[in-house]
Scaffold this active site. Sequence first.
Site, PDB file in Angstrom:
ATOM      1  CG  HIS A 106      -0.350   0.080   2.550  1.00 33.18           C
ATOM      2  ND1 HIS A 106      -0.117  -1.047   3.309  1.00 33.18           N
ATOM      3  CD2 HIS A 106       0.087   1.124   3.299  1.00 33.18           C
ATOM      4  CE1 HIS A 106       0.421  -0.683   4.469  1.00 33.18           C
ATOM      5  NE2 HIS A 106       0.569   0.624   4.493  1.00 33.18           N
ATOM      6  CG  HIS A 126       3.535   4.990   5.135  1.00 38.87           C
ATOM      7  ND1 HIS A 126       2.509   5.602   5.807  1.00 38.87           N
ATOM      8  CD2 HIS A 126       3.151   3.697   4.998  1.00 38.87           C
ATOM      9  CE1 HIS A 126       1.547   4.719   6.067  1.00 38.87           C
ATOM     10  NE2 HIS A 126       1.907   3.553   5.577  1.00 38.87           N
ATOM     11  CD  GLU A 129       3.275  -0.062   7.133  1.00 32.92           C
ATOM     12  OE1 GLU A 129       2.776   0.911   6.526  1.00 32.92           O
ATOM     13  OE2 GLU A 129       2.594  -0.855   7.818  1.00 32.92           O
TER      14      GLU A 129
HETATM   15 CO    CO Z   1       0.973   1.745   6.217  1.00 33.54          CO
END
Ligand code: CO
Length: 151
Positions: A8, A89, A138
Site C-alpha cells: 500500500h 509512506h 514500512e
Molecule cells: Co501503512
Amino acid sequence: MRLGRLNHIGVATPSIADSIRYYRDTMGAVRITEPFDLPEQGVKVCFVDTPDSTGEVGKGTQIELIEPYDESSPINNFLAKNPAGGQHHVCYEVEDIEQAREWFEGKSKRILGPTRIGAHGTPIFFLHPKDMMGQLTEIMETAPKDQGSGH
Ligand code: CO
C-alpha cells in the site's frame, strides 16, 4: 531478503470521510473498507482497494488513508506541513519480518521503533526516510493466507 509486493501507499488526510468521497466520486474506487481506529499507532485507518493485473478488486495495491487519532498522533507534524494531506509512506511486503529487520540493520538503516502489529494484522516496522531515498518506508510481513489485502 527479497523485495515483495507493493502492499500500500499511505496517504495522510485531515478527514478520512472527505478522502473516501474523493476516491469514490473522483477516482471511481469501487471498494473502500470501513474506517477503524488504531490507537496504539495514533491513527484512524481505512483502505481503498485497487484491482490486481487480472482486474480483480481486492488483491491489488491499496491506498491506506490515515487520519490523526488524537493530538499526539505521529502524523500531526506531517499534516501541519501538508494541511491538505498527501503521500506519507510506502509499504512493501516481505516473507519474514525478522529476517528483513536484520537485513536493514546490517545496512545501517535506522529502524523506527519495535516491530509491531500493523493495520493488516501482520508484523510491521518503519524505516527512517533519510536512509531510504527520502521515503518513509514500512516493511510488512505478508499475510499468511494471501497477499496482504485481507482483513
Ligand atoms: Co501503512
